[in-house]
Each structure stands twice: as C-alpha cells, then as structure tokens.
Design a protein around this motif. Structure first.
Motif: not given
Ligand code: NIG
Ligand code: FE
Length: 381
Positions: A150, A153, A188, A191
C-alpha cells in the motif's frame, strides 16, 4: 489541450526507429518535440516546430526518454552500511542481512516508511527515472507485506509482491509458501501487478519458486524472478519456463541459460549496482546482446546489495564493466526497462508515447556514461 513544444534540442534520442536517423535509437539533431498533457504528439526539425501554448528552449541540450527503473526495493527502513564495509574487506554476500532490514522495517511506522520511500523516489526522479517498479519483501508476514504494497502503491502502478524473499529463521518453509500463496497473494490482487520470488542459494528453490509463480499466474499476476544472483541455481531456466516478464540479476549464466533467454519473451535485467556493491563478477552483457537476449538495466535500490538511486551510474557501469556501448546501455535503461514491465507506452518518445522527457546538462547522451557520478540530468519534464 495544453501543448508544449521543446525546441533547439541538440541531440534527440527517441528510441523509435521510424523517427530521425532510422537507427534503433531514432536519433535527430536540431530537433523539437511537441507534447500535449501526457503524450508525444509531434517530433521533427526544430525549425519546423508547430506553435504551442508553452515553449521550452533547451539551447542545444541533449534530450532522452525518461528512464524505466524496472527493479527496486524502495520501501524499507534502516541501513546496512556495515555489511558493505565487511564485503569491501572480503566478506561474501549471501542474503543473510535481509532479516536485519525485515526487523527494522517491521518496527518502522507508516509515516517513517513513506518518508524514506519518498526520499529515494525523489532521488530516482532527479536522476531521470520516470517509471519505477517497487517491490515489497521486507516484512514477510501477510499483513506486513500488504502494508508495504500500500505504501509503494502511492508512488507507482508497477508494484510487485516479493513475499517470497527469504524464509525467516525458525519459520517452517511450507508454512511460509502457504502464507505467500494463500494469504499474501489473494490479498494483493488489485494492489500489486507482479509477483517476484528470490530463487537462489539460501532463498527459495526452483521447485518452490515454480509452485509460487504457478499460483501467482492463476491469480492473474505478471511474473518476475530474482535469478542466478549467487550461483548457477536454475532461476533463469525457470523464468523462461514460466514466461516471466523478466529475470533479474543474471550474474551467473551458462551457455544454455543464454540460449534459453535468447529464444524467450523474458528480459534479462542486469543490476550492476549489485555486482559493484557485493564485489561480484559483472555479467557479460556484450555476449548476451550478441546472442539476441533483450536486456534491461535497473538500480535494484535496496539496503543490502545496491543502495543506489542513480540510473546514469548504472549506464556508466554497464559500459565500463559489462561491455555495452553507451547507446546499448541507454536503450536497456529505457526500452529494456519498459519491456521488462511489458509496457510499450514508456521508454521511448515515439508519437503516442507518454511524455516522459529528460533534458540533459550536456549536448550528448554519451555524457551519461562519460561523466561518472555527475549531475548529467538537468530536468525531468
Ligand atoms: O535484489 N537478492 C535479493 N534481494 C535483493 C537484496 C536483498 C537484501 O540484501 O536486502 C537484491 O539483491
Ligand atoms: Fe532485487
């Protein structure tokens, strides 16, 4: 539409053979390039440049496509400079320090990790990187790897789950693989775009990596592999077998590995920062190219084997130590990286490409290899 024209480009490298001199570098002199908000819309002689909302005069400077750094581990805490010093004194790298970074990363807050990642991301950007792949891999628990993904990202779309980095001491191997496949990967989806495995001595075996990549493929991830960094471990052959987008390191290669790569869709991503920082032999890029292997160059930015955020330095090492010409190294750091990420919109400045334009301080892209360690990149537009 907000159009920008960049005029008086002394040497424009587009990497599009349909432009300019017809070489793979697609090179023009006294050139101009027009971009709309996001894309290249015109390339040609500076004198013929159409009008645009904004004019940027680069006064004879060289312009290249932004670098595509297709292999980094940007999200981590702590330093392992002591290990670097020990290696310079003769110690061998065996991956043993990875768990030190795992401990430091687990202890770091989200804010600390975001700040550290942003610093390294900004350094890459200043060195001309406009597309960057970022791996997780320094937590190794399911919630922790998700946390790293995260954070990553927020900086890039090219995100890779490296839950299979090493098996922590005292943890059951099968339980670890089970966690990667049945906890980390399903969480995941959406993501991360890629799954990577460190398939090498002291990490995951070929059979283990194959099982992990097979599951990743079933879940729709693209595949990548750390292979043949520490020895002739079969990673390259596995990457080709699994149609990985890229197999990275390739420090130790057999003639058979080279033949497999040449006949495959798998890019060999070379990471000269790792050979430099671990005092390992550099792979022979020249013979790889002669065999027809597609090469990428990347920084591998990580605290263990390559704490590097400078792509021109990778180009310089590739030229000086791996037998690449300056143009081959520039191509590998742009188009090669794009191919390693299976992207056709970045790494070049052909019509329709993303408008990732890098202006150099000098009049020629040769300066990237020649002016070792200098600030060769003037602006990232
Ligand atoms: O790409 N080899 C595996 N992963 C990293 C290094 C990890 C570390 O030592 O922290 C690499 O070299
Ligand atoms: Fe790596």
């Amino acid at each position: 539409m907000s159009a920008r024209v960049i005029i008086n480009i002394g040497e424009l490298t587009t990497n599009d053979p349909s432009l300019g001199d017809g070489s793979v570098m697609g090179r023009l002199t006294n050139a101009a390039i027009v971009t709309d908000n996001d894309h290249v819309v015109w390339v040609g002689p500076s004198n013929d440049a159409p009008a645009a909302d904004e004019v940027v005069d680069v006064e004879g400077a060289a312009v290249i496509p932004g670098f595509v750094d297709s292999h980094t581990h940007l999200v981590f805490a702590g330093s392992r400079s002591d290990e670097f010093a020990a290696r310079m004194a003769g110690e061998r790298y065996d991956g043993g320090g990875i768990m030190r970074t795992v401990r430091a990363t687990r202890e770091a807050s989200d804010e600390e990790l975001v700040r550290a990642t942003r610093e390294r991301f900004n350094e890459l950007r200043l060195s001309g990187v406009t597309t960057v792949e970022i791996k997780s891999g320094y937590d190794l628990t399911a919630p922790g790897e998700l946390r790293l993904l995260k954070i990553a990202r927020a900086f890039s779309e090219e995100i890779t789950l490296l839950g299979a980095h090493v098996v922590p001491a005292g943890v059951d191997r099968d339980a670890c693989i089970e966690s990667v496949c049945n906890e980390m990967m399903p969480a995941a989806v959406g993501l991360a775009k890629w799954v990577d495995v460190f398939c090498d001595q002291g990490a995951y075996s070929v059979d283990e990596a194959r099982a992990i990549l097979t599951k990743a493929q079933e879940l729709g991830f693209g595949l990548r592999l750390h292979g043949n960094q520490l020895g002739h471990t079969g990673g390259v052959a596995l990457a080709v077998e699994m149609n990985c987008a890229s197999v990275d390191h390739c420090t130790y290669l057999t003639a058979e590995d080279v033949a497999l790569l040449a006949a495959s869709n798998t890019v060999a991503t070379l990471l000269p920062g790792a050979e430099f920082s671990t005092r390992s032999p550099y792979p022979d890029a020249k013979s790889l190219l002669q065999a027809g292997v597609v090469l990428a160059l990347a920084t591998d930015c990580n605290p263990g084997t390559s704490y590097v955020t400078n792509m021109p330095l990778m180009i310089a090492l590739a030229v000086r130590e791996m037998g690449m010409t300056p143009d081959e190294a520039l191509f590998a750091a742009t188009v090669g990286g794009a191919k390693a990420l299976r992207r056709s919109d970045v790494g070049h400045l052909g019509i329709g490409a993303k408008a990732d334009v890098v202006v150099l301080n000098g009049a020629t892209s040769l300066d990237l290899a020649y002016r070792l360690g200098s600030n060769v990149v003037a602006h990232v537009l």
